[in-house]
Structures are given as C-alpha cells and as structure tokens.
Write a protein that holds these residues in place. Structure first.
Motif, PDB file in Angstrom:
ATOM      1  N   VAL A 176       0.843  -1.201   0.000  1.00 39.28           N
ATOM      2  CA  VAL A 176       0.000   0.000   0.000  1.00 39.28           C
ATOM      3  C   VAL A 176       0.874   1.244   0.000  1.00 39.28           C
ATOM      4  N   THR A 177       0.348   2.292  -0.622  1.00 39.79           N
ATOM      5  CA  THR A 177       0.994   3.601  -0.616  1.00 39.79           C
ATOM      6  C   THR A 177       0.010   4.566   0.032  1.00 39.79           C
ATOM      7  N   THR A 178       0.465   5.223   1.100  1.00 36.96           N
ATOM      8  CA  THR A 178      -0.432   6.068   1.886  1.00 36.96           C
ATOM      9  C   THR A 178       0.246   7.384   2.233  1.00 36.96           C
ATOM     10  N   PRO A 179      -0.468   8.503   2.052  1.00 37.15           N
ATOM     11  CA  PRO A 179       0.070   9.793   2.497  1.00 37.15           C
ATOM     12  C   PRO A 179      -0.200   9.967   4.005  1.00 37.15           C
ATOM     13  N   PHE A 180       0.822  10.360   4.741  1.00 40.29           N
ATOM     14  CA  PHE A 180       0.691  10.544   6.184  1.00 40.29           C
ATOM     15  C   PHE A 180       1.346  11.850   6.614  1.00 40.29           C
ATOM     16  N   MET A 181       0.845  12.380   7.717  1.00 40.58           N
ATOM     17  CA  MET A 181       1.595  13.334   8.521  1.00 40.58           C
ATOM     18  C   MET A 181       2.016  12.506   9.728  1.00 40.58           C
ATOM     19  N   VAL A 182       3.309  12.418   9.929  1.00 49.65           N
ATOM     20  CA  VAL A 182       3.839  11.597  11.020  1.00 49.65           C
ATOM     21  C   VAL A 182       4.412  12.528  12.079  1.00 49.65           C
ATOM     22  N   THR A 183       3.972  12.325  13.303  1.00 50.73           N
ATOM     23  CA  THR A 183       4.489  13.086  14.437  1.00 50.73           C
ATOM     24  C   THR A 183       5.452  12.197  15.200  1.00 50.73           C
ATOM     25  N   GLU A 184       6.646  12.707  15.424  1.00 47.40           N
ATOM     26  CA  GLU A 184       7.666  11.994  16.198  1.00 47.40           C
ATOM     27  C   GLU A 184       8.028  12.863  17.392  1.00 47.40           C
ATOM     28  N   VAL A 185       7.994  12.283  18.573  1.00 48.79           N
ATOM     29  CA  VAL A 185       8.397  13.011  19.783  1.00 48.79           C
ATOM     30  C   VAL A 185       9.644  12.328  20.335  1.00 48.79           C
ATOM     31  N   TYR A 186      10.693  13.121  20.489  1.00 50.02           N
ATOM     32  CA  TYR A 186      11.958  12.633  21.031  1.00 50.02           C
ATOM     33  C   TYR A 186      12.204  13.293  22.383  1.00 50.02           C
ATOM     34  N   VAL A 187      12.748  12.531  23.323  1.00 52.48           N
ATOM     35  CA  VAL A 187      13.156  13.069  24.617  1.00 52.48           C
ATOM     36  C   VAL A 187      14.633  12.769  24.811  1.00 52.48           C
ATOM     37  N   LYS A 188      15.321  13.700  25.433  1.00 55.87           N
ATOM     38  CA  LYS A 188      16.751  13.509  25.666  1.00 55.87           C
ATOM     39  C   LYS A 188      16.955  13.003  27.086  1.00 55.87           C
ATOM     40  N   GLU A 189      17.572  11.828  27.181  1.00 54.87           N
ATOM     41  CA  GLU A 189      17.889  11.217  28.470  1.00 54.87           C
ATOM     42  C   GLU A 189      19.331  10.760  28.445  1.00 54.87           C
ATOM     43  N   ASN A 190      20.082  11.126  29.466  1.00 55.32           N
ATOM     44  CA  ASN A 190      21.484  10.721  29.566  1.00 55.32           C
ATOM     45  C   ASN A 190      22.253  11.028  28.286  1.00 55.32           C
ATOM     46  N   GLU A 191      22.033  12.235  27.760  1.00 54.69           N
ATOM     47  CA  GLU A 191      22.738  12.737  26.566  1.00 54.69           C
ATOM     48  C   GLU A 191      22.368  12.013  25.278  1.00 54.69           C
ATOM     49  N   ALA A 192      21.316  11.187  25.299  1.00 52.28           N
ATOM     50  CA  ALA A 192      20.886  10.471  24.085  1.00 52.28           C
ATOM     51  C   ALA A 192      19.424  10.790  23.797  1.00 52.28           C
ATOM     52  N   TRP A 193      19.103  10.973  22.520  1.00 51.06           N
ATOM     53  CA  TRP A 193      17.723  11.199  22.111  1.00 51.06           C
ATOM     54  C   TRP A 193      17.030   9.856  21.929  1.00 51.06           C
ATOM     55  N   LYS A 194      15.831   9.744  22.499  1.00 47.69           N
ATOM     56  CA  LYS A 194      15.020   8.528  22.396  1.00 47.69           C
ATOM     57  C   LYS A 194      13.667   8.889  21.799  1.00 47.69           C
ATOM     58  N   LEU A 195      13.173   8.046  20.913  1.00 48.30           N
ATOM     59  CA  LEU A 195      11.864   8.254  20.318  1.00 48.30           C
ATOM     60  C   LEU A 195      10.807   7.801  21.322  1.00 48.30           C
ATOM     61  N   ALA A 196       9.949   8.736  21.750  1.00 50.54           N
ATOM     62  CA  ALA A 196       8.934   8.435  22.762  1.00 50.54           C
ATOM     63  C   ALA A 196       7.545   8.245  22.155  1.00 50.54           C
ATOM     64  N   ASP A 197       7.328   8.781  20.955  1.00 54.72           N
ATOM     65  CA  ASP A 197       6.019   8.656  20.321  1.00 54.72           C
ATOM     66  C   ASP A 197       6.183   8.741  18.807  1.00 54.72           C
ATOM     67  N   LEU A 198       5.464   7.879  18.112  1.00 57.06           N
ATOM     68  CA  LEU A 198       5.419   7.894  16.652  1.00 57.06           C
ATOM     69  C   LEU A 198       3.955   7.723  16.278  1.00 57.06           C
ATOM     70  N   THR A 199       3.362   8.772  15.707  1.00 54.42           N
ATOM     71  CA  THR A 199       1.944   8.760  15.377  1.00 54.42           C
ATOM     72  C   THR A 199       1.751   9.026  13.891  1.00 54.42           C
ATOM     73  N   PHE A 200       1.035   8.114  13.236  1.00 51.74           N
ATOM     74  CA  PHE A 200       0.711   8.247  11.819  1.00 51.74           C
ATOM     75  C   PHE A 200      -0.702   8.802  11.692  1.00 51.74           C
ATOM     76  N   SER A 201      -0.854   9.922  11.003  1.00 53.44           N
ATOM     77  CA  SER A 201      -2.167  10.495  10.706  1.00 53.44           C
ATOM     78  C   SER A 201      -2.339  10.486   9.189  1.00 53.44           C
ATOM     79  N   LYS A 202      -3.313   9.723   8.712  1.00 56.02           N
ATOM     80  CA  LYS A 202      -3.533   9.600   7.278  1.00 56.02           C
ATOM     81  C   LYS A 202      -4.040  10.921   6.713  1.00 56.02           C
ATOM     82  N   LEU A 203      -3.448  11.336   5.596  1.00 54.92           N
ATOM     83  CA  LEU A 203      -3.871  12.549   4.912  1.00 54.92           C
ATOM     84  C   LEU A 203      -4.864  12.207   3.806  1.00 54.92           C
ATOM     85  N   LEU A 204      -5.693  13.149   3.455  1.00 52.76           N
ATOM     86  CA  LEU A 204      -6.721  12.907   2.435  1.00 52.76           C
ATOM     87  C   LEU A 204      -6.183  12.943   1.023  1.00 52.76           C
ATOM     88  N   SER A 205      -5.086  13.661   0.788  1.00 50.91           N
ATOM     89  CA  SER A 205      -4.540  13.763  -0.571  1.00 50.91           C
ATOM     90  C   SER A 205      -3.146  13.176  -0.634  1.00 50.91           C
TER      91      SER A 205
END
Length: 146
Positions: free
Chosen positions: A115-144
């Motif tokens: 499948v091919t799908t258009p998305f707006m993807v939200t990524e939330v990173y938090v910095k812990e112990n000098e390293a960035w970690k991905l805390a949230d990955l949310t896919f929101s399907k776009l209409l076009s």
C-alpha cells in the motif's frame, strides 16, 4: 560603561552559543529521524530498539501499542515500511523534548498487501542521559497524495 559593554558582549555570545546549540540539535534530530526511516525499511529492529524509549507509544491506523510490539512487528515483517518519501519536515525543540512532523508518502507491505499512503507523522523525542530517544510515533492519514 565598561560593565555595560561587557554585559552586552556576554549576552550576545550566549545568544550565539544558544542558536548554535539549537541548530545542532535540529540537525541531529532530523538525521536521527531520517536514519529511523531507513532502519524501518531495512527491518533493522536492533537499531530501532536502541532508539525507541522503553515507554514509547506507536499510533497506527490499526491501533496503538508499545515498544516491544512495534519491534516485533518490524522484525517479523507484519508491517514492512519499504520506503518513506519525505516531502516536508518541521521541527520544534522545547528543552529536552523535540517534536518533528514529517509529511510523507509511505510505501509499505501490510500483511500481504503493498500500500501507498500519504501521512503526517508526528515523532516526539526526549533527551535522556545525553541520548535522544523516540517516545512517540503517530501516523495520521492525509486525504490527498503528494
């Protein structure tokens, strides 16, 4: 007068250092996100396991789950993120949190369907112990599609 000039100089240098740090952070997060898309395409679950925060959440069209389930999905090919064409990237850094928005077209294999799908993807990173970690990955399907 000398104190005023010295104070102004310190403020200017601090602002310049702060802007350089923000610019460095923005570039670091953008590169990390780009690497993440490649690791997902390559099914590189080990690198993703290091990147994903232990309390991370993943929001898809089919549900919401945590780190272990997302790693299992990628490792076993339940969803194969074959290619993410990135059209736009926006990023805000707030303290030790970075929020990145990608407007993408995702080519994926879900089950046995490609499948091919258009998305707006939200990524939330938090910095812990000098390293960035991905805390949230949310896919929101776009209409076009772009």
């Amino acid at each position: 007068m000398k104190k005023s000039i010295l104070g102004l100089l310190i403020i200017l240098l601090s602002a310049q250092f702060s802007l350089a740090q923000d610019s460095k952070t923005v570039q670091e997060i953008k590169e990390l996100s780009k690497s993440k898309w490649q690791w997902m395409a390559d099914k590189n679950a080990d690198s993703l396991a290091v990147l994903f925060h232990d309390k991370a959440k993943f929001v898809h069209m089919g549900g919401t789950w945590g780190k272990d389930r997302e790693i299992d999905i990628i490792r076993n090919g339940f969803i194969h993120y074959k290619k993410a064409d990135i059209h736009e990237v926006m990023l805000e850094v707030i303290g030790n949190t970075a929020i990145l928005w990608n407007r993408i077209t995702l080519l994926a294999v879900v089950g046995s369907n490609e499948v091919t799908t258009p998305f707006m993807v939200t990524e939330v990173y938090v910095k812990e112990n000098e390293a960035w970690k991905l805390a949230d990955l949310t896919f929101s399907k776009l209409l076009s599609r772009d």
